[in-house]
Scaffold this motif. Structure first.
Motif, PDB file in Angstrom:
ATOM      1  N   LEU A  87       0.867  -0.939  -0.293  1.00  0.00           N
ATOM      2  CA  LEU A  87       0.014  -0.003   0.226  1.00  0.00           C
ATOM      3  C   LEU A  87       0.720   1.303  -0.036  1.00  0.00           C
ATOM      4  N   ASP A  88       1.570   1.031  -0.898  1.00  0.00           N
ATOM      5  CA  ASP A  88       2.191   2.647  -1.670  1.00  0.00           C
ATOM      6  C   ASP A  88       1.915   3.638  -2.753  1.00  0.00           C
ATOM      7  N   ASP A  89       2.468   4.291  -3.878  1.00  0.00           N
ATOM      8  CA  ASP A  89       2.834   4.939  -3.994  1.00  0.00           C
ATOM      9  C   ASP A  89       1.485   5.967  -4.286  1.00  0.00           C
ATOM     10  N   ASP A  90       0.463   5.185  -5.523  1.00  0.00           N
ATOM     11  CA  ASP A  90      -0.863   6.053  -5.893  1.00  0.00           C
ATOM     12  C   ASP A  90      -1.387   5.475  -6.297  1.00  0.00           C
ATOM     13  N   TRP A  91      -1.962   3.814  -5.314  1.00  0.00           N
ATOM     14  CA  TRP A  91      -3.313   3.080  -4.960  1.00  0.00           C
ATOM     15  C   TRP A  91      -4.531   3.493  -4.940  1.00  0.00           C
ATOM     16  N   VAL A  92      -4.436   4.180  -3.573  1.00  0.00           N
ATOM     17  CA  VAL A  92      -5.203   5.092  -2.902  1.00  0.00           C
ATOM     18  C   VAL A  92      -6.819   5.714  -3.995  1.00  0.00           C
ATOM     19  N   LEU A  93      -6.357   5.480  -4.779  1.00  0.00           N
ATOM     20  CA  LEU A  93      -7.321   6.360  -5.860  1.00  0.00           C
ATOM     21  C   LEU A  93      -7.805   5.639  -6.790  1.00  0.00           C
ATOM     22  N   PRO A  94      -7.329   4.770  -6.914  1.00  0.00           N
ATOM     23  CA  PRO A  94      -8.002   3.502  -8.115  1.00  0.00           C
ATOM     24  C   PRO A  94      -8.693   2.361  -7.127  1.00  0.00           C
ATOM     25  N   ALA A  95      -8.655   2.461  -5.370  1.00  0.00           N
ATOM     26  CA  ALA A  95      -9.316   1.113  -4.477  1.00  0.00           C
ATOM     27  C   ALA A  95     -10.289   1.947  -3.802  1.00  0.00           C
ATOM     28  N   ALA A  96     -10.482   3.357  -4.501  1.00  0.00           N
ATOM     29  CA  ALA A  96     -11.313   4.285  -3.154  1.00  0.00           C
ATOM     30  C   ALA A  96     -12.601   3.875  -4.437  1.00  0.00           C
ATOM     31  N   LYS A  97     -12.752   3.425  -5.181  1.00  0.00           N
ATOM     32  CA  LYS A  97     -14.535   3.222  -5.732  1.00  0.00           C
ATOM     33  C   LYS A  97     -14.743   1.864  -4.758  1.00  0.00           C
ATOM     34  N   TYR A  98     -14.063   0.836  -4.620  1.00  0.00           N
ATOM     35  CA  TYR A  98     -14.086  -0.235  -4.113  1.00  0.00           C
ATOM     36  C   TYR A  98     -14.338  -0.007  -2.651  1.00  0.00           C
ATOM     37  N   PHE A  99     -14.478   0.866  -1.617  1.00  0.00           N
ATOM     38  CA  PHE A  99     -14.438   1.194  -0.429  1.00  0.00           C
ATOM     39  C   PHE A  99     -16.105   0.771   0.324  1.00  0.00           C
ATOM     40  N   PRO A 100     -16.685   1.511  -0.894  1.00  0.00           N
ATOM     41  CA  PRO A 100     -18.017   1.651  -0.466  1.00  0.00           C
ATOM     42  C   PRO A 100     -18.475  -0.632  -0.032  1.00  0.00           C
ATOM     43  N   LEU A 101     -18.183  -1.024  -1.481  1.00  0.00           N
ATOM     44  CA  LEU A 101     -17.701  -2.725  -1.428  1.00  0.00           C
ATOM     45  C   LEU A 101     -18.094  -3.403  -0.776  1.00  0.00           C
ATOM     46  N   VAL A 102     -16.604  -2.879  -0.211  1.00  0.00           N
ATOM     47  CA  VAL A 102     -15.401  -3.654   1.030  1.00  0.00           C
ATOM     48  C   VAL A 102     -16.441  -3.546   2.128  1.00  0.00           C
TER      49      VAL A 102
END
Length: 258
Positions: A26-41
């Protein structure tokens, strides 16, 4: 295939203790691509907690099933957001200046404000959940966990990061989530609300209103007192969204009227 699923795996890795083979560091620019999945998780976490509630309700009555369901969520997430709501309360209430507040939030020790807020968060969720029929409580858990993570995405999209980027545990994004990512996050949030909306439409509406109202409180306070969000404020946003959802649902359906 694994590469295409990488953002989802990263979201699971960040928000839960579930082993995620194939997830990247979990480094670099992982947050933006992953953020859309936060509500699914969040919805998946709610499904686990709701399953615990339904199973426990076949064995026990009273507060026991609700307590086990809430604890299941806490354990599954490693108390990530509980830590956030406690640190946020300590910082926002305990500091006099922006620098003091940020320093207190960063301190891993829990103070009086944090302890009281953490206990209140746990007690409120347990008591409110116990006031609902088990099937409705399970639906509310799915919706609340999903909405809570949607709140995280929204705050990250609307507010600037207020902490020290050089010492932050994560590389919080300076860019905003794009239109496609926002649409996906919204779709996953609707999916998380679907069971509750079908089963009890009025309760879903009141729950949504309660979640939005309470989730705004830490964000507005952080914007005013810190100039933006930090990681712990995101945790507080998630917790208050859950509580707000349960308050709204219980206001309509508490006591088993539905």
């Amino acid at each position: 295939m694994i590469r295409r699923l990488q953002p989802l795996l990263n979201a699971i890795q960040f928000m839960t203790l579930i082993p995620t083979m194939g997830a990247s560091r979990l480094d670099d620019d992982w947050v933006l691509p992953a953020a859309k999945y936060f509500p699914l998780v969040g919805a998946l976490i709610g499904l686990v907690s709701g399953g615990v509630l339904l199973i426990a309700s076949t064995i026990w009555t009273g507060l026991v099933p609700a307590t086990l369901a809430v604890l299941a969520g806490v354990i599954l997430t490693g108390a990530l957001h509980e830590d956030g709501v406690a640190d946020t309360a300590d910082g926002l209430f305990g500091g006099r200046t922006r620098e003091q507040r940020l320093s207190i939030i960063k301190d891993s020790r829990i103070g009086s404000y944090g302890a009281v807020t953490l206990v209140a968060s746990l007690v409120l969720r347990i008591v409110l959940l116990a006031s609902l029929p088990p099937w409705l409580g399970a639906a509310a858990l799915v919706a609340g966990h999903s909405l809570g993570r949607a709140g995280i995405v929204l705050v990250m999209s609307l507010l600037p990061y207020a902490g020290n980027v050089a010492t932050a545990k994560l590389n919080y994004p300076t860019a905003r989530i794009g239109g496609g990512g926002a649409a996906a996050a919204a779709a996953f949030t609707v999916l998380g609300l679907l069971w509750l909306a079908i089963a009890a439409p009025a309760a879903a509406i009141f729950g949504l209103a309660g979640a939005v109202t309470l989730a705004l409180l830490p964000a507005l306070a952080a914007q005013r007192l810190l100039g933006g969000y930090v990681g712990d404020v995101l945790g507080a946003t998630e917790q208050l969204a859950e509580i707000g959802l349960l308050l709204g649902v219980a206001a309509i359906a508490g006591g088993g009227q539905i």
